[in-house]
Scaffold this motif. Sequence first.
Motif, PDB file in Angstrom:
ATOM      1  N   ARG A 147     -58.686  87.432  76.801  1.00  0.00           N
ATOM      2  CA  ARG A 147     -57.379  87.034  77.341  1.00  0.00           C
ATOM      3  C   ARG A 147     -57.438  86.940  78.860  1.00  0.00           C
ATOM      4  NH1 ARG A 147     -52.203  88.169  74.073  1.00  0.00           N
ATOM      5  NH2 ARG A 147     -52.987  87.973  71.958  1.00  0.00           N
ATOM      6  N   GLU A 148     -58.174  87.853  79.474  1.00  0.00           N
ATOM      7  CA  GLU A 148     -58.299  87.820  80.940  1.00  0.00           C
ATOM      8  C   GLU A 148     -59.000  86.535  81.389  1.00  0.00           C
ATOM      9  OE1 GLU A 148     -57.515  88.604  84.678  1.00  0.00           O
ATOM     10  OE2 GLU A 148     -56.721  89.756  83.001  1.00  0.00           O
ATOM     11  N   GLY A 149     -60.048  86.127  80.699  1.00  0.00           N
ATOM     12  CA  GLY A 149     -60.741  84.879  81.042  1.00  0.00           C
ATOM     13  C   GLY A 149     -59.841  83.671  80.864  1.00  0.00           C
ATOM     14  N   ALA A 150     -59.081  83.646  79.762  1.00  0.00           N
ATOM     15  CA  ALA A 150     -58.148  82.545  79.527  1.00  0.00           C
ATOM     16  C   ALA A 150     -57.045  82.546  80.581  1.00  0.00           C
ATOM     17  CB  ALA A 150     -57.562  82.650  78.122  1.00  0.00           C
ATOM     18  N   ARG A 151     -56.563  83.738  80.950  1.00  0.00           N
ATOM     19  CA  ARG A 151     -55.544  83.840  82.019  1.00  0.00           C
ATOM     20  C   ARG A 151     -56.102  83.290  83.330  1.00  0.00           C
ATOM     21  NH1 ARG A 151     -54.942  89.138  80.441  1.00  0.00           N
ATOM     22  NH2 ARG A 151     -53.325  89.305  78.874  1.00  0.00           N
ATOM     23  N   ARG A 152     -57.339  83.632  83.620  1.00  0.00           N
ATOM     24  CA  ARG A 152     -57.966  83.164  84.866  1.00  0.00           C
ATOM     25  C   ARG A 152     -58.011  81.634  84.893  1.00  0.00           C
ATOM     26  NH1 ARG A 152     -61.622  86.537  84.732  1.00  0.00           N
ATOM     27  NH2 ARG A 152     -60.711  87.955  86.201  1.00  0.00           N
ATOM     28  N   LEU A 153     -58.344  81.024  83.764  1.00  0.00           N
ATOM     29  CA  LEU A 153     -58.406  79.566  83.680  1.00  0.00           C
ATOM     30  C   LEU A 153     -57.016  78.955  83.893  1.00  0.00           C
ATOM     31  CD1 LEU A 153     -60.016  76.968  83.019  1.00  0.00           C
ATOM     32  CD2 LEU A 153     -59.609  77.456  80.594  1.00  0.00           C
ATOM     33  N   LEU A 154     -56.037  79.456  83.173  1.00  0.00           N
ATOM     34  CA  LEU A 154     -54.675  78.924  83.303  1.00  0.00           C
ATOM     35  C   LEU A 154     -54.080  79.194  84.683  1.00  0.00           C
ATOM     36  CD1 LEU A 154     -53.303  79.896  79.791  1.00  0.00           C
ATOM     37  CD2 LEU A 154     -53.638  77.563  80.652  1.00  0.00           C
ATOM     38  N   ALA A 155     -54.297  80.382  85.222  1.00  0.00           N
ATOM     39  CA  ALA A 155     -53.760  80.725  86.542  1.00  0.00           C
ATOM     40  C   ALA A 155     -54.374  79.835  87.626  1.00  0.00           C
ATOM     41  CB  ALA A 155     -54.003  82.198  86.857  1.00  0.00           C
ATOM     42  N   ALA A 156     -55.655  79.517  87.492  1.00  0.00           N
ATOM     43  CA  ALA A 156     -56.312  78.659  88.484  1.00  0.00           C
ATOM     44  C   ALA A 156     -55.683  77.262  88.484  1.00  0.00           C
ATOM     45  CB  ALA A 156     -57.809  78.580  88.204  1.00  0.00           C
ATOM     46  N   ILE A 157     -55.285  76.796  87.313  1.00  0.00           N
ATOM     47  CA  ILE A 157     -54.592  75.499  87.230  1.00  0.00           C
ATOM     48  C   ILE A 157     -53.195  75.631  87.847  1.00  0.00           C
ATOM     49  CG2 ILE A 157     -53.655  73.736  85.691  1.00  0.00           C
ATOM     50  CD1 ILE A 157     -55.815  74.637  83.632  1.00  0.00           C
ATOM     51  N   ALA A 158     -52.456  76.658  87.419  1.00  0.00           N
ATOM     52  CA  ALA A 158     -51.075  76.858  87.899  1.00  0.00           C
ATOM     53  C   ALA A 158     -51.013  77.040  89.408  1.00  0.00           C
ATOM     54  CB  ALA A 158     -50.449  78.061  87.196  1.00  0.00           C
ATOM     55  N   ASP A 159     -52.015  77.716  89.967  1.00  0.00           N
ATOM     56  CA  ASP A 159     -52.043  77.975  91.411  1.00  0.00           C
ATOM     57  C   ASP A 159     -52.603  76.804  92.219  1.00  0.00           C
ATOM     58  OD1 ASP A 159     -51.080  80.482  90.795  1.00  0.00           O
ATOM     59  OD2 ASP A 159     -53.035  81.478  90.994  1.00  0.00           O
ATOM     60  N   GLY A 160     -53.045  75.751  91.544  1.00  0.00           N
ATOM     61  CA  GLY A 160     -53.615  74.601  92.233  1.00  0.00           C
ATOM     62  C   GLY A 160     -55.003  74.847  92.783  1.00  0.00           C
ATOM     63  N   ARG A 161     -55.685  75.853  92.294  1.00  0.00           N
ATOM     64  CA  ARG A 161     -57.028  76.182  92.774  1.00  0.00           C
ATOM     65  C   ARG A 161     -58.118  75.499  91.957  1.00  0.00           C
ATOM     66  NH1 ARG A 161     -57.494  82.434  93.055  1.00  0.00           N
ATOM     67  NH2 ARG A 161     -59.337  81.925  94.284  1.00  0.00           N
ATOM     68  N   LEU A 162     -57.769  75.012  90.766  1.00  0.00           N
ATOM     69  CA  LEU A 162     -58.710  74.318  89.887  1.00  0.00           C
ATOM     70  C   LEU A 162     -58.008  73.070  89.360  1.00  0.00           C
ATOM     71  CD1 LEU A 162     -61.477  74.359  88.403  1.00  0.00           C
ATOM     72  CD2 LEU A 162     -60.373  75.703  86.598  1.00  0.00           C
ATOM     73  N   PRO A 163     -58.432  71.888  89.819  1.00  0.00           N
ATOM     74  CA  PRO A 163     -57.795  70.659  89.340  1.00  0.00           C
ATOM     75  C   PRO A 163     -57.887  70.571  87.814  1.00  0.00           C
ATOM     76  CG  PRO A 163     -59.256  70.189  91.186  1.00  0.00           C
ATOM     77  CD  PRO A 163     -59.503  71.620  90.789  1.00  0.00           C
ATOM     78  N   PHE A 164     -56.855  70.009  87.205  1.00  0.00           N
ATOM     79  CA  PHE A 164     -56.808  69.959  85.746  1.00  0.00           C
ATOM     80  C   PHE A 164     -58.033  69.267  85.155  1.00  0.00           C
ATOM     81  CE2 PHE A 164     -55.821  67.821  81.771  1.00  0.00           C
ATOM     82  CZ  PHE A 164     -55.631  68.940  80.969  1.00  0.00           C
ATOM     83  N   ARG A 165     -58.478  68.167  85.748  1.00  0.00           N
ATOM     84  CA  ARG A 165     -59.604  67.440  85.144  1.00  0.00           C
ATOM     85  C   ARG A 165     -60.869  68.299  85.104  1.00  0.00           C
ATOM     86  NH1 ARG A 165     -63.108  64.709  88.433  1.00  0.00           N
ATOM     87  NH2 ARG A 165     -62.773  65.039  90.635  1.00  0.00           N
TER      88      ARG A 165
END
Length: 163
Positions: free
Chosen positions: A96-114
Amino acid sequence: MNQTTDTTASQPFSTQSPIIGPSEPLLRFLIADFRSPMHAAPMEHVTLVGFLNGVLSPEVLVDDIATEVNACEAAFRAGENGYILITDGPPVEVTREGARRLLAAIADGRLPFRLANYVADCIIMSDDFDFADDAVRDAVHFVEDDSRPPTHDETIEALTKLG
């Protein structure tokens, strides 16, 4: 009947391939693939695990995978095959922590969706990753859905579902 000359003595690979066809030299296809601007190195298992475990920041992940994601997308745009590849590694459970990290990076604009979408594709396509539970699986599949980028609110809602 066509006659062919055996040139295997001067080349490191067989020049015949039953998959490609008896008259097409295999070596030509290998060289064209590796020299193509559409070819990129695969996602490194260790890089993906490092991101999911919090060892690598989203910014480092972006730097590490941008070239391969761009090459994959360029191949699709050019009408060629784009490949999503990941190196093998030891079995890893996506938590869950890894999945949260992935989603949070998208939400925070730190990891582009593509790029996040490419990461999710790698997780799903690799035999080396398992999901801790259904909520984690749903979160990764949420990111893997490339029908359209999710809105910020949709991404926050997916984060909330992880608990």
